[in-house]
Design an enzyme around this catalytic site. Structure first.
Site, PDB file in Angstrom:
ATOM      1  N   SER A 130       3.354 -23.241  10.373  1.00  0.00           N
ATOM      2  CA  SER A 130       4.236 -22.098  10.154  1.00  0.00           C
ATOM      3  C   SER A 130       3.435 -20.879   9.686  1.00  0.00           C
ATOM      4  O   SER A 130       2.542 -20.426  10.406  1.00  0.00           O
ATOM      5  CB  SER A 130       5.339 -22.484   9.168  1.00  0.00           C
ATOM      6  OG  SER A 130       6.392 -21.543   9.197  1.00  0.00           O
ATOM      7  N   GLU A 228      12.546 -24.530  18.578  1.00  0.00           N
ATOM      8  CA  GLU A 228      12.252 -23.589  17.496  1.00  0.00           C
ATOM      9  C   GLU A 228      12.580 -22.146  17.879  1.00  0.00           C
ATOM     10  O   GLU A 228      12.341 -21.727  19.014  1.00  0.00           O
ATOM     11  CB  GLU A 228      10.769 -23.639  17.128  1.00  0.00           C
ATOM     12  CG  GLU A 228      10.285 -24.955  16.578  1.00  0.00           C
ATOM     13  CD  GLU A 228       8.910 -24.824  15.950  1.00  0.00           C
ATOM     14  OE1 GLU A 228       8.647 -23.777  15.296  1.00  0.00           O
ATOM     15  OE2 GLU A 228       8.104 -25.751  16.099  1.00  0.00           O
ATOM     16  N   HIS A 258      11.249 -27.023  13.869  1.00  0.00           N
ATOM     17  CA  HIS A 258      10.117 -26.333  13.259  1.00  0.00           C
ATOM     18  C   HIS A 258       9.311 -27.299  12.390  1.00  0.00           C
ATOM     19  O   HIS A 258       9.853 -27.948  11.503  1.00  0.00           O
ATOM     20  CB  HIS A 258      10.639 -25.169  12.411  1.00  0.00           C
ATOM     21  CG  HIS A 258       9.572 -24.293  11.840  1.00  0.00           C
ATOM     22  ND1 HIS A 258       8.673 -23.612  12.614  1.00  0.00           N
ATOM     23  CD2 HIS A 258       9.276 -23.969  10.547  1.00  0.00           C
ATOM     24  CE1 HIS A 258       7.860 -22.906  11.834  1.00  0.00           C
ATOM     25  NE2 HIS A 258       8.205 -23.110  10.587  1.00  0.00           N
TER      26      HIS A 258
END
Length: 297
Positions: A130, A228, A258
């Site tokens: 991320s 995502e 995610h």
């Protein structure tokens, strides 16, 4: 990622997210120890029987606001075990106490510490998820800017590469992604940059690597879940890197959320992704994947 209730005190949000790693199975055969990595607090994840002269530097996700080496400990422990090298999970400074570019500066500082400890750059890899996946790229950019030797490879997982939030998948995958929504991304961007969300600040390559000159970077392996909202953050980074002449492997895991890698040890999709990382990364660190695979069976 936080953002549902921006009025909740930051320490309360961080305490909630310390349970992020509860879904990850405990990897056996991995030891953990804290270390000062050149002024940056960090956590070693050291697999039993792993190579001692290779290393991964890991940057955790959490929008630069939450997350820590401790709630990512088991995730990176699985990666350390399957790749067969120690992983240094850094505790970089977070917003809002420390604004951009504090996290990438800390990542460079800990990387320099690894070099001072005797690790050769061609035996170092970067990995992150991320926001930490973006750091796995922006760290390369700042190293290049400062004329420091680049590592052998980098593995961004579900990377957040565009603080301008222009990817079509933010809309098309809105209903499928149960974690990352546009209002969350916008909120985190403003907190991290400490501004009013101006496009100039959000386009800074050390914040949004999608807008960087990526020429000359080492090989990248980008993984992302098909459901995502940040799918296009990954896809467009891959396109930009390939256009700049960078070697890239890119895998989209259908119907995955995610950073689905957090399900390592309990979900076959996450286990496969970790295996894919090891198979790609070990040769780039000068290690045989086949010998390691056979030894692990």
């Amino acid at each position: 990622m936080p953002g549902k209730n921006p009025d909740l005190p930051i320490e309360d949000v961080r305490r909630l997210f310390e349970h992020w790693g509860d879904v990850t199975a405990e990897p056996r055969g991995v030891d953990y120890s804290e270390v000062d990595a050149g002024g940056v607090s960090a956590l070693w994840a050291i697999p039993k029987g792993g190579a001692s002269d290779r290393v991964l530097q890991a940057t955790h996700g959490g929008g630069y606001v939450v997350g820590s080496p401790y709630n990512h400990r088991k995730l990176f422990g699985h990666i350390a075990k399957v790749v067969g090298v120690p992983v240094l999970i850094i505790d970089y400074r977070r917003a809002p106490e420390h604004l951009h570019p504090a996290p990438v500066e800390d990542a460079v500082r800990s990387y320099q510490w690894l070099l001072a400890e005797g690790f050769q750059p061609e035996k170092i890899g970067l990995i992150g998820d991320s926001a930490g996946g973006a750091l796995a790229v922006t760290t390369l950019l700042l190293l290049r800017e400062r004329g420091l030797p680049l590592p052998a490879a980098s593995v961004p997982l579900s990377p957040w590469t565009d603080l301008l939030v222009t990817g079509p998948s933010v809309v098309s995958n809105h209903e499928k992604d149960h974690f990352v929504k546009r209002h969350v991304i916008d909120h985190l961007s403003s907190v991290y940059l400490g501004d009013d969300g101006t496009s100039v600040a959000r386009r800074d390559p050390l914040a949004s690597p999608l807008y960087a000159d990526l020429a000359g970077l080492p090989p990248l392996y980008v993984q992302v879940g098909g459901d995502e909202t940040l799918l296009d953050d990954a896809a467009r980074l891959v396109d930009a890197a390939r256009a700049a002449g960078v070697e890239v492997k890119y895998d989209v895991y259908p119907e995955q959320q995610h950073v689905f890698h957090f399900l390592a040890g309990s979900a076959p999709e996450a286990n496969q992704a970790v295996q894919d990382i090891a198979q790609w990364l070990r040769p780039r660190l000068g290690l045989s994947w086949e010998e390691h695979r056979i030894a692990a069976e």
